[in-house]
Design a protein around this motif. Structure first.
Motif, PDB file in Angstrom:
ATOM      1  N   SER A 171      57.652  -5.762  38.460  1.00 49.53           N
ATOM      2  CA  SER A 171      57.237  -5.432  37.099  1.00 49.53           C
ATOM      3  C   SER A 171      58.170  -6.172  36.145  1.00 49.53           C
ATOM      4  O   SER A 171      59.348  -5.805  36.016  1.00 49.53           O
ATOM      5  CB  SER A 171      57.351  -3.917  36.904  1.00 49.53           C
ATOM      6  N   PRO A 172      57.693  -7.227  35.471  1.00 51.71           N
ATOM      7  CA  PRO A 172      58.584  -8.043  34.648  1.00 51.71           C
ATOM      8  C   PRO A 172      59.385  -7.207  33.649  1.00 51.71           C
ATOM      9  O   PRO A 172      58.817  -6.355  32.950  1.00 51.71           O
ATOM     10  CB  PRO A 172      57.629  -8.995  33.932  1.00 51.71           C
ATOM     11  N   ASP A 173      60.689  -7.439  33.621  1.00 55.87           N
ATOM     12  CA  ASP A 173      61.576  -6.698  32.722  1.00 55.87           C
ATOM     13  C   ASP A 173      61.738  -7.421  31.384  1.00 55.87           C
ATOM     14  O   ASP A 173      62.340  -6.888  30.462  1.00 55.87           O
ATOM     15  CB  ASP A 173      62.949  -6.524  33.385  1.00 55.87           C
ATOM     16  N   LEU A 174      61.205  -8.656  31.277  1.00 52.66           N
ATOM     17  CA  LEU A 174      61.357  -9.427  30.044  1.00 52.66           C
ATOM     18  C   LEU A 174      60.191  -9.099  29.103  1.00 52.66           C
ATOM     19  O   LEU A 174      59.116  -8.718  29.554  1.00 52.66           O
ATOM     20  CB  LEU A 174      61.348 -10.923  30.367  1.00 52.66           C
ATOM     21  N   PRO A 175      60.416  -9.255  27.774  1.00 54.20           N
ATOM     22  CA  PRO A 175      59.326  -8.910  26.839  1.00 54.20           C
ATOM     23  C   PRO A 175      58.305 -10.029  26.722  1.00 54.20           C
ATOM     24  O   PRO A 175      58.588 -11.177  27.048  1.00 54.20           O
ATOM     25  CB  PRO A 175      60.071  -8.738  25.510  1.00 54.20           C
ATOM     26  N   PRO A 176      57.116  -9.705  26.194  1.00 52.89           N
ATOM     27  CA  PRO A 176      56.155 -10.761  25.871  1.00 52.89           C
ATOM     28  C   PRO A 176      56.698 -11.632  24.728  1.00 52.89           C
ATOM     29  O   PRO A 176      57.708 -11.288  24.099  1.00 52.89           O
ATOM     30  CB  PRO A 176      54.920  -9.996  25.403  1.00 52.89           C
ATOM     31  N   HIS A 177      56.002 -12.705  24.419  1.00 47.02           N
ATOM     32  CA  HIS A 177      56.377 -13.577  23.310  1.00 47.02           C
ATOM     33  C   HIS A 177      56.357 -12.768  21.997  1.00 47.02           C
ATOM     34  O   HIS A 177      55.451 -11.944  21.795  1.00 47.02           O
ATOM     35  CB  HIS A 177      55.380 -14.732  23.241  1.00 47.02           C
ATOM     36  N   PRO A 178      57.321 -12.993  21.068  1.00 49.28           N
ATOM     37  CA  PRO A 178      57.361 -12.225  19.817  1.00 49.28           C
ATOM     38  C   PRO A 178      56.054 -12.292  19.020  1.00 49.28           C
ATOM     39  O   PRO A 178      55.651 -11.318  18.378  1.00 49.28           O
ATOM     40  CB  PRO A 178      58.505 -12.871  19.010  1.00 49.28           C
ATOM     41  N   GLU A 179      55.381 -13.425  19.051  1.00 46.07           N
ATOM     42  CA  GLU A 179      54.094 -13.571  18.333  1.00 46.07           C
ATOM     43  C   GLU A 179      53.062 -12.565  18.856  1.00 46.07           C
ATOM     44  O   GLU A 179      52.211 -12.091  18.115  1.00 46.07           O
ATOM     45  CB  GLU A 179      53.517 -14.968  18.597  1.00 46.07           C
ATOM     46  N   VAL A 180      53.130 -12.305  20.148  1.00 41.61           N
ATOM     47  CA  VAL A 180      52.163 -11.400  20.784  1.00 41.61           C
ATOM     48  C   VAL A 180      52.398  -9.972  20.274  1.00 41.61           C
ATOM     49  O   VAL A 180      51.470  -9.257  19.906  1.00 41.61           O
ATOM     50  CB  VAL A 180      52.302 -11.493  22.325  1.00 41.61           C
ATOM     51  N   ILE A 181      53.678  -9.606  20.205  1.00 44.51           N
ATOM     52  CA  ILE A 181      54.040  -8.265  19.706  1.00 44.51           C
ATOM     53  C   ILE A 181      53.630  -8.149  18.231  1.00 44.51           C
ATOM     54  O   ILE A 181      53.115  -7.113  17.800  1.00 44.51           O
ATOM     55  CB  ILE A 181      55.573  -8.034  19.816  1.00 44.51           C
ATOM     56  N   LYS A 182      53.876  -9.230  17.484  1.00 45.90           N
ATOM     57  CA  LYS A 182      53.562  -9.215  16.045  1.00 45.90           C
ATOM     58  C   LYS A 182      52.058  -8.968  15.836  1.00 45.90           C
ATOM     59  O   LYS A 182      51.668  -8.167  14.986  1.00 45.90           O
ATOM     60  CB  LYS A 182      53.983 -10.560  15.447  1.00 45.90           C
ATOM     61  N   ILE A 183      51.242  -9.633  16.615  1.00 49.37           N
ATOM     62  CA  ILE A 183      49.789  -9.441  16.453  1.00 49.37           C
ATOM     63  C   ILE A 183      49.407  -8.001  16.774  1.00 49.37           C
ATOM     64  O   ILE A 183      48.625  -7.379  16.061  1.00 49.37           O
ATOM     65  CB  ILE A 183      49.020 -10.449  17.333  1.00 49.37           C
ATOM     66  N   LEU A 184      49.996  -7.451  17.829  1.00 50.05           N
ATOM     67  CA  LEU A 184      49.687  -6.053  18.168  1.00 50.05           C
ATOM     68  C   LEU A 184      50.065  -5.139  17.001  1.00 50.05           C
ATOM     69  O   LEU A 184      49.290  -4.264  16.604  1.00 50.05           O
ATOM     70  CB  LEU A 184      50.438  -5.632  19.437  1.00 50.05           C
ATOM     71  N   GLN A 185      51.267  -5.371  16.430  1.00 46.44           N
ATOM     72  CA  GLN A 185      51.731  -4.515  15.326  1.00 46.44           C
ATOM     73  C   GLN A 185      50.819  -4.654  14.118  1.00 46.44           C
ATOM     74  O   GLN A 185      50.343  -3.661  13.568  1.00 46.44           O
ATOM     75  CB  GLN A 185      53.167  -4.898  14.936  1.00 46.44           C
ATOM     76  N   GLU A 186      50.543  -5.899  13.728  1.00 41.96           N
ATOM     77  CA  GLU A 186      49.734  -6.123  12.523  1.00 41.96           C
ATOM     78  C   GLU A 186      48.328  -5.574  12.698  1.00 41.96           C
ATOM     79  O   GLU A 186      47.791  -4.902  11.824  1.00 41.96           O
ATOM     80  CB  GLU A 186      49.651  -7.626  12.219  1.00 41.96           C
ATOM     81  N   GLU A 187      47.742  -5.865  13.841  1.00 38.16           N
ATOM     82  CA  GLU A 187      46.349  -5.459  14.049  1.00 38.16           C
ATOM     83  C   GLU A 187      46.223  -3.945  14.161  1.00 38.16           C
ATOM     84  O   GLU A 187      45.265  -3.364  13.658  1.00 38.16           O
ATOM     85  CB  GLU A 187      45.781  -6.133  15.318  1.00 38.16           C
ATOM     86  N   SER A 188      47.191  -3.302  14.805  1.00 34.59           N
ATOM     87  CA  SER A 188      47.044  -1.854  15.004  1.00 34.59           C
ATOM     88  C   SER A 188      47.279  -1.089  13.707  1.00 34.59           C
ATOM     89  O   SER A 188      46.910   0.084  13.601  1.00 34.59           O
ATOM     90  CB  SER A 188      47.952  -1.354  16.133  1.00 34.59           C
TER      91      SER A 188
END
Ligand SMILES: Cc1ncc(COP(=O)(O)O)c(C=O)c1O
Length: 386
Positions: free
Chosen positions: A39-56
Motif C-alpha cells: 500500500s503506497p505510503d507516498l502521497p498522490p501528486h499535489p495537483e491531484v489533491i488540489k482538484i479533489l479539494q476544489e471540486e468537492s
C-alpha cells in the motif's frame, strides 16, 4: 445462522488476519515495522489533491454518478492507454472506471463464470483471483509459474489442462508485471497467450496494476493484435499514482465485454464520487517526471531491501518490477512461515510469506517497498541484533 455454501473454502483474507496479530503486538508496545503490504505510503501528486479539494467544495458534485463513469475520466483513461501503451480505446464504449481493480476481478467472475466451469489461476498469484472464482461457483485450476521458466506459463501444461479437463476451461487470469515474483512480460508472451485463448475460446483477464513501478516499458496485452476478441484488462491508480485508498481502477476491452460486465456491476454499485473521478483524470495526465520521481524513491528503497535480504541470507533476482522483492529463504528455515514468524517475533518486522500466493511457494518471502529507507534500514538493524 448457517453461512451460504459459496463461502465454503473462503477464509478471511490473509492480511486482514495478520494485521490483527500485528495490532495486538503493537498494543504490547512492540512497534512492528510492516514490510508486508503493497500500500503506497507516498502521497498522490499535489495537483491531484488540489482538484479533489476544489471540486468537492462545489455544491453540485454530490449526486449519484453515471454507472459508466464520468466522460472526463473515461477520456483520460483512453488518452493514458494511447500515450503509454499505444493502445486505442474508445472512451465511450471500451473503458469502464472501477472502484479499484479488486472489485473488477469479482465483477468479471460473476459475469462470466459459474458452477461447471474451470478457470486457470497462476501459482503463485494474487489470492483474490481464486477467491473470486470460487465465489462465482466456478473452480480454480492452478497453473505453475516456475522460476526456471522465468515465471511464465508452460504452454504445454496449459494445453494439457484444457485437453484433459472434465469441465470447460472458460477463463485464465494473467498478471504481468507479475505479483509476487516481479517478472516482466514480453510481447511474445502476450502474443502466445492471445493465440492460446483464441484457439480454445478462453477469456484472458489480464491484471496490470504494476506496469509503471520500477519499469520503464509499460505494456498492455491489448496491444497484441486480435486481443480484443478474448481479453479484458484491469488497471489501477492504486500503485502507479499512490492512490490505493481512493479506490480508482479501470476495466478495458471490447464494447460487448464492457456492456456485459456493466450488466452485473450496475446492479452492485454506483459511479464514484465525481471529484475523485476528476482528480483521477488529472493523475492520469501526469507526465514522465511523475513516474520517474516515484521510481527514484522505490529504487533507493529496493537497494535497502536487497541489503535486508542479504542479512537474512536470501537469494533473489535484481530484475524485478512492481512494489515488492520476491526472495528465496535460507535453507535452515523449514518454510516461509517459520522464517516470517521468527522475524516477526524476534525482530518485530513483518514480512509476507510466499505460501499465501500458492502451494509451491513455501521457500519464498515477499518484502514490500512501501516503507521509507530509514524504516527498512531499521528493520535490517533489528534483524542483525536479534
Ligand atoms: C496483483 C494485484 N491485482 C490487483 C490488486 C488490487 O488493486 P486495487 O487497489 O486496484 O483494487 C492488487 C493489490 O494489491 C494486486 O497486487
Amino acid at each position: 445462522m448457517q453461512l451460504a455454501k459459496r463461502l465454503d473454502g473462503i477464509g478471511e483474507y490473509y492480511f486482514s488476519q495478520k494485521l490483527r496479530e500485528i495490532d495486538e503486538l503493537n498494543k504490547q508496545g512492540k512497534n512492528i515495522i510492516n514490510l508486508g503490504i503493497g500500500s503506497p505510503d507516498l502521497p498522490p501528486h499535489p495537483e491531484v489533491i488540489k482538484i479533489l479539494q476544489e471540486e468537492s467544495a462545489k455544491p453540485n458534485v454530490h449526486a449519484y454518478q453515471s454507472y459508466k463513469g464520468s466522460p472526463v475520466l473515461r477520456k483520460a483513461i483512453s488518452a493514458w492507454y494511447k500515450k503509454w501503451y499505444n493502445v486505442e480505446l474508445n472512451p465511450d464504449t471500451e473503458v469502464l472506471p472501477l472502484i479499484g481493480s479488486k472489485e473488477g476481478i469479482m465483477h468479471i467472475c460473476m459475469t462470466y463464470f459459474e458452477e461447471g466451469f474451470f478457470v486457470l489461476v497462476p501459482d503463485p498469484g494474487y489470492p483474490t483471483y481464486s477467491s473470486a472464482v470460487k465465489l462465482s461457483g466456478a473452480t480454480p485450476v492452478y497453473y505453475d509459474l516456475l522460476e526456471e521458466n522465468n515465471y511464465y506459463p508452460d504452454f504445454d501444461e496449459l494445453e494439457k489442462i484444457v485437453r484433459t479437463s472434465s469441465q470447460k476451461v472458460k477463463g485464465i487470469f494473467v498478471n504481468y508485471p507479475q505479483m509476487p515474483t516481479g517478472q516482466l512480460p514480453t510481447k511474445e508472451l502476450f502474443e502466445k497467450l492471445v493465440t492460446f485463448a483464441r484457439k480454445h475460446n478462453i477469456l484472458i483477464i489480464h491484471d496490470n496494476p504494476y506496469s509503471f513501478i520500477l519499469n520503464t516499458n509499460p505494456m498492455s496485452i491489448l496491444s497484441v493484435s486480435r486481443a480484443n476478441d478474448c481479453v479484458i484488462e484491469l488497471n489501477s491508480l492504486s500503485k502507479s499514482h499512490n492512490m490505493a485508498g481512493w479506490r480508482v481502477g479501470m476495466l478495458c476491452g471490447a464494447k460487448e465485454k464492457i456492456d456485459e460486465v456493466l450488466r452485473f456491476k450496475s446492479n452492485m454499485d454506483s459511479g464514484m464520487f465525481l471529484p475523485v473521478q476528476l482528480a483521477a483524470a488529472r493523475a492520469l495526465a501526469l507526465e514522465q517526471d511523475w513516474y520517474e520521481q516515484v521510481n527514484t524513491i522505490y529504487n533507493k528503497r529496493r537497494e535497502k531491501v536487497f541489503q535486508l535480504l542479504d542479512t537474512l541470507n536470501c537469494e533473489y533476482s535484481k530484475d524485478q518490477a512492481g512494489l515488492f522483492v520476491w526472495a528465496k529463504i535460507e535453507k535452515r528455515f523449514k518454510n516461509c512461515y517459520e522464517c516470517s514468524d521468527q522475524v516477526l517475533h524476534t525482530a518485530y518486522v513483518f514480512i509476507t510469506t510466499g505460501g499465501i500466493f500458492g502451494s509451491a511457494e513455501e521457500k519464498y518471502i515477499r518484502v514490500s517497498l512501501c516503507a521509507t529507507e530509514e524504516k527498512i534500514e531499521e528493520a535490517r538493524q533489528r534483524v542483525i541484533n536479534n
